[in-house]
Design a protein around this motif. Structure first.
Motif, PDB file in Angstrom:
ATOM      1  N   THR A  31       1.065  -1.544   0.068  1.00 34.57           N
ATOM      2  CA  THR A  31       0.233  -0.340   0.165  1.00 34.57           C
ATOM      3  C   THR A  31       0.443   1.342  -0.051  1.00 34.57           C
ATOM      4  O   THR A  31       1.994   1.330   0.750  1.00 34.57           O
ATOM      5  CB  THR A  31      -1.111   0.093   1.496  1.00 34.57           C
ATOM      6  N   ALA A  35      -4.988   8.142   3.869  1.00 35.06           N
ATOM      7  CA  ALA A  35      -6.206   8.114   3.446  1.00 35.06           C
ATOM      8  C   ALA A  35      -6.780   8.485   3.909  1.00 35.06           C
ATOM      9  O   ALA A  35      -8.235   9.054   3.666  1.00 35.06           O
ATOM     10  CB  ALA A  35      -6.313   6.790   3.919  1.00 35.06           C
ATOM     11  N   THR A  44      -9.858   4.486  -1.333  1.00 37.71           N
ATOM     12  CA  THR A  44      -8.105   3.741  -1.446  1.00 37.71           C
ATOM     13  C   THR A  44      -8.609   2.738  -3.111  1.00 37.71           C
ATOM     14  O   THR A  44      -9.768   2.837  -3.479  1.00 37.71           O
ATOM     15  CB  THR A  44      -8.566   1.938  -0.541  1.00 37.71           C
ATOM     16  N   THR A  67      -1.379   9.184  -4.836  1.00 35.91           N
ATOM     17  CA  THR A  67      -1.529   9.061  -3.581  1.00 35.91           C
ATOM     18  C   THR A  67      -1.848  11.064  -3.080  1.00 35.91           C
ATOM     19  O   THR A  67      -2.470  11.460  -1.697  1.00 35.91           O
ATOM     20  CB  THR A  67      -1.215   9.007  -2.298  1.00 35.91           C
ATOM     21  N   LYS A  73      -5.296   6.568  -1.142  1.00 39.20           N
ATOM     22  CA  LYS A  73      -4.669   5.149  -0.442  1.00 39.20           C
ATOM     23  C   LYS A  73      -3.972   4.671  -2.107  1.00 39.20           C
ATOM     24  O   LYS A  73      -5.364   3.642  -2.664  1.00 39.20           O
ATOM     25  CB  LYS A  73      -5.033   4.687   0.822  1.00 39.20           C
ATOM     26  N   THR A  74      -3.605   3.623  -2.010  1.00 44.46           N
ATOM     27  CA  THR A  74      -3.307   2.806  -3.349  1.00 44.46           C
ATOM     28  C   THR A  74      -2.427   1.917  -2.297  1.00 44.46           C
ATOM     29  O   THR A  74      -1.744   1.280  -1.797  1.00 44.46           O
ATOM     30  CB  THR A  74      -2.524   3.208  -4.597  1.00 44.46           C
TER      31      THR A  74
END
Length: 443
Positions: A31, A35, A44, A67, A73-74
């Motif tokens: 990740t 976020a 996400t 981001t 969030k990724t």
């Protein structure tokens, strides 16, 4: 079942050779970023792709930039080699990723036929119209609808050589295919055979054929053959095979002869030119050869390892064959709206510039500043890719059904290996290729 694309196989081989695979050998991905805050704060975005090792690490830098820009969030999830099976199982399980980086035209088309994809946004399409040569947008379009943004490209029309071998033989970079063979024979006379050929990996032989065919026959026939609208028994195919056969049968040109080539894989072919015990002066393959020469053998690109463009054949235009990874958005994903925003970000020069600076990357986006690339050799390769414009063509076998264009020991791979072993009958080989193609394409 679709195979791993040649682009991915090669870059994976590069990562292995450079002992970089361990960097990304994770089963669960990773990740990036907080976020909270920004346009997409609290959301996400899940991205799936085949990338491992340094490629995955560098793509995560792109996700970090997204981001920072949006607050999203990724999560990156490694898909493994068979993207189709991975995505199908995720959709069936109700856990589809938002964005998938697809490494083959054929896989993208399959996803559309399955009804898995959303058309890309008007914003992405508008950006692509201004930043990509039309051919790249065409490869991401199915039945008039734009589904796939090509973000990462490979340049598969580069011939790499050892400068000291050229200096010793007194030869310079050739400007035509016939001059290249002539230079190769001069290299052999000086004690170093011309080409290391990775015949054990059948995909390298399809690349040889594709570059010759594109230059000799031109882009229109190339497109027709790629779609099997032109038979492999066509005179243009026989002509290209004859040209390729002239290389294969010349023991001065193929290091160790056909039998050695047939037991040489791709990393070993690079080692034969740039390793501690060189056995050849040149190796044809894509821009990723430079990664192996630099990462495994410590060669300085532009000094110890150089390349020249695959030269024009019989007066045709110098070919530029490419591959690439396209970003698509899944219809059944839980947050495909944020996924669409990610693809909009990937369509711009900012995202591509991040990976260009990290290395191991070429962008088809003509607005990416060449200064973003870390060395002159990569800048030169990127410039060649952009300069090709609409004449560039996607790897032909990556457009074919896997049974013909991508199965070890079968189809085009096997028949071209047989042709390397005995190139005496181009017409007979063309007939066998047509028989296999007709079965694979269903016509």
């Amino acid at each position: 079942m679709r195979r791993l694309s040649k682009t991915t196989r090669r870059t994976t081989a590069t990562a292995t050779a450079a002992v970089a695979l361990a960097l990304g050998a994770t089963a669960c991905g990773g990740t990036t970023g907080p976020a909270s805050g920004g346009e997409l704060g609290g959301q996400t975005v899940t991205v799936a792709g085949v990338w491992t090792g340094s490629e995955q690490e560098n793509f995560k830098k792109v996700l970090d930039a997204f981001t920072e820009k949006t607050g999203a969030k990724t999560v990156f999830v490694p898909s493994g080699d068979n993207v189709s099976t991975f995505v199908g199982s995720k959709i069936e399980g109700g856990n589809a990723p938002d964005v998938v980086m697809v490494p083959q035209v054929g896989v993208l088309q399959q996803f559309v036929k399955e009804g898995w994809l959303l058309p890309l946004s008007d914003q992405t399409a508008k950006t692509a119209d201004s930043t990509l040569a039309p051919v790249w947008k065409n490869y991401g379009t199915v039945d008039g609808t734009y589904y796939g943004l090509y973000f990462k490209a490979a340049h598969k029309s580069t011939v790499w050589y050892a400068p000291e071998a050229f200096t010793q033989a007194g030869v310079s970079e050739p400007k035509s295919y016939s001059d290249m063979l002539k230079a190769g024979r001069t290299l052999a006379d000086s004690g170093r055979p011309a080409f290391a050929i990775a015949g054990e990996d059948g995909w390298t032989l399809t690349d040889w054929f594709e570059n010759i065919y594109l230059s000799q026959a031109g882009p229109e026939k190339y497109d027709q053959l790629a779609q099997h609208k032109l038979k492999w028994t066509d005179e243009s195919v026989v002509r290209a095979l004859t040209t390729l056969g002239d290389l294969f049968k010349d023991k001065q040109l193929v290091a160790g002869g056909a039998q050695t080539a047939l037991s040489t894989d791709f990393p070993s072919s690079v080692a034969q030119v740039f390793g501690p015990e060189p056995k050849a002066g040149m190796v044809y393959e894509g821009d990723f050869v430079g990664g192996v020469a630099k990462g495994q053998f410590g060669k300085k690109l532009g000094q110890d390892a150089k390349f020249f463009p695959f030269p024009s054949v019989d007066g045709g235009r110098a070919p530029v064959v490419s591959g690439g990874d396209a970003a698509v958005v899944l219809k059944d994903a839980k947050n495909n709206k944020a996924g669409m925003k990610l693809v909009e970000f990937l369509s711009g020069a900012e995202a591509a510039g991040v990976w260009a600076g990290a290395g191991g990357f070429l962008s088809p986006n003509k607005e990416v500043d060449f200064a973003s690339y870390g060395d002159d050799t990569t800048r030169s390769t990127a410039n060649s890719l952009i300069a090709a414009g609409n004449s560039i063509r996607f790897d032909m076998s990556d457009q074919a059904p896997a049974a013909f264009g991508g199965t070890k020991g079968a189809g085009e791979w096997k028949l071209l290996q047989d042709f390397l072993r005995d190139p005496s009958d181009p017409q007979g080989t063309a007939a066998k290729l047509e028989a296999e193609a007709a079965k694979a394409y269903g016509n």
